[in-house]
Motif scaffolding. Sequence first.
Motif, PDB file in Angstrom:
ATOM      1  N   PRO A   1     -54.935 150.223  45.892  1.00 10.53           N
ATOM      2  CA  PRO A   1     -54.217 151.512  45.952  1.00 10.53           C
ATOM      3  C   PRO A   1     -53.500 151.726  47.286  1.00 10.53           C
ATOM      4  O   PRO A   1     -52.371 152.228  47.321  1.00 10.53           O
ATOM      5  CB  PRO A   1     -55.338 152.542  45.752  1.00 10.53           C
ATOM      6  N   LEU A   2     -54.136 151.341  48.378  1.00 13.23           N
ATOM      7  CA  LEU A   2     -53.513 151.509  49.685  1.00 13.23           C
ATOM      8  C   LEU A   2     -52.285 150.619  49.827  1.00 13.23           C
ATOM      9  O   LEU A   2     -51.231 151.055  50.307  1.00 13.23           O
ATOM     10  CB  LEU A   2     -54.525 151.187  50.788  1.00 13.23           C
TER      11      LEU A   2
ATOM     12  N   ALA B   1     -49.387 151.977  47.746  1.00 10.86           N
ATOM     13  CA  ALA B   1     -48.822 153.213  48.299  1.00 10.86           C
ATOM     14  C   ALA B   1     -47.930 152.943  49.511  1.00 10.86           C
ATOM     15  O   ALA B   1     -47.016 153.725  49.791  1.00 10.86           O
ATOM     16  CB  ALA B   1     -49.956 154.161  48.691  1.00 10.86           C
TER      17      ALA B   1
ATOM     18  N   PRO C   1     -45.640 158.098  43.937  1.00  7.71           N
ATOM     19  CA  PRO C   1     -47.000 157.874  43.415  1.00  7.71           C
ATOM     20  C   PRO C   1     -47.021 157.296  42.001  1.00  7.71           C
ATOM     21  O   PRO C   1     -47.944 156.559  41.654  1.00  7.71           O
ATOM     22  CB  PRO C   1     -47.634 159.274  43.457  1.00  7.71           C
TER      23      PRO C   1
ATOM     24  N   ALA D   1     -46.514 153.593  42.351  1.00  5.85           N
ATOM     25  CA  ALA D   1     -47.716 153.034  42.975  1.00  5.85           C
ATOM     26  C   ALA D   1     -48.843 152.918  41.959  1.00  5.85           C
ATOM     27  O   ALA D   1     -49.579 151.922  41.925  1.00  5.85           O
ATOM     28  CB  ALA D   1     -48.147 153.910  44.153  1.00  5.85           C
ATOM     29  N   GLY D   2     -48.985 153.923  41.105  1.00  5.45           N
ATOM     30  CA  GLY D   2     -50.020 153.888  40.085  1.00  5.45           C
ATOM     31  C   GLY D   2     -49.819 152.758  39.084  1.00  5.45           C
ATOM     32  O   GLY D   2     -50.801 152.165  38.607  1.00  5.45           O
TER      33      GLY D   2
ATOM     34  N   VAL E   1     -50.883 149.194  40.947  1.00  8.91           N
ATOM     35  CA  VAL E   1     -52.282 148.891  41.281  1.00  8.91           C
ATOM     36  C   VAL E   1     -52.958 147.982  40.251  1.00  8.91           C
ATOM     37  O   VAL E   1     -53.529 146.940  40.613  1.00  8.91           O
ATOM     38  CB  VAL E   1     -53.086 150.191  41.479  1.00  8.91           C
TER      39      VAL E   1
END
Length: 447
Positions: A333-334, A337, A343, A346-347, A350
């Motif tokens: 996740p980091l 991001a 977001p 990014a989601g 992951v």
Amino acid sequence: MAPPDLSDPDLPRLARKLGLPVMAGLSLNALHQVVDAGFVARLGTEPLAVLSLMAPLAGLVAALGIGIGIGAASLTARALGAADTQMARAVAGLALVTALGLAAGLCSALWLAQAPVLGLLGLEQTDPLAGLARGYFPFLILTMAGSLMQIQCDFLAIGRGASATSLKLLALCFGLNIALDPLFIFGLGYGLEGAAIATLCAQSVTLGAWALWFAPLSRRPCLDRIAPLADMARIGLPEAGSVLLTTLSMMAVLHLALVLGDTATLAALGLALRLLLIVQLPMEGFALGLQPLLAHAIGARDPARLRAVFRYGLRALIGAGAGTCVAILLLAPLLAALLAPGPDLAGQTVPLLRWLALGLPALALRLQVQILLQSRIDPLRASCLGLAPAGWLLWPLLALMLPLLGVAGLAPALTLATLLGGALALWMMRSAPTPFQPREMSHDPQS
């Protein structure tokens, strides 16, 4: 600084001295690609999608460069192991002239075939991505030619044991590229094209530095014999085929992400693949850094030395692959991001990144076995192994998984193909004849 003695009995120290600079150099390459994607992501999802879809095109030319380079590095180390410095110079001349001819021919062909190539990538004339792609394409082609020549210089230096020189000049190229990216992308307003222009400027400076390094007579390339070209091709073609097939497969997989998903799906998969390069390229670099030691042991007819180098590299790479796999699973996740422009993207990135990370230990095993096979000039098995994860293993898996899972099956299929490729490498390592009985030890290294 003089290149290290490839016969140094302190193997761990020598392996670190050769492997770590190459690993660091390819780490800089990975960092550059990730930072490049980060800058482009600030322009929006569509430029990032175009960058992701077109980036594998560079692999089409780089595949040939890597094939020539691996063959040249192996023959250079073998010649130096046999104390034949003139052969090492002849190999360098052949590698550079061959690369220059291929760069001119292939890049010209791509330039003339721009419309069909963009069509094959799925960038149709009515597609909103097409305009961005058409502006970026000519600059991308020019960077391919520069990359091909740089690859040769890097491999020739590595074959001489000058990994530190390769690292310094890679640091110069990628560091300058990263510094110029914001200037051309944002400061001068060139946008996506600015990323390629920055690369061209950095490549020009670096190739000038390589010309100075090759100037001394002891390593100056010459063309007094062409016989090594056949061995260069035998050693390098399996790897060239592997890289080429991997590139074509990645282009096809990214195209499937666009067709079965949407622009955001393509951008997310492109980000996940780029983030994984932070691990993959350093591992490949360490394996390549050990190749001169394997080839030198063959040239010196020392099976015990060959065995020791192989086992040292195997332990180091599998340990690194397992450790980074765990780290990525925890930090996905980091990492997503840091690069994703929002977001939502990014989601999506992951789970793709976590799936791909599961194959890293198997990738490490395959890399070390494949480097050994290339050093032994065992093209059949090297080709079979190299073409497995992105070729004859991947596509049957995609055919099985895509009808069931749709676009969600892309990352699991990639990972399962990598795991099966590692299993194949393990079988080859344990099968008879053992990899510690290289057939070509009875060959004349000057043949």
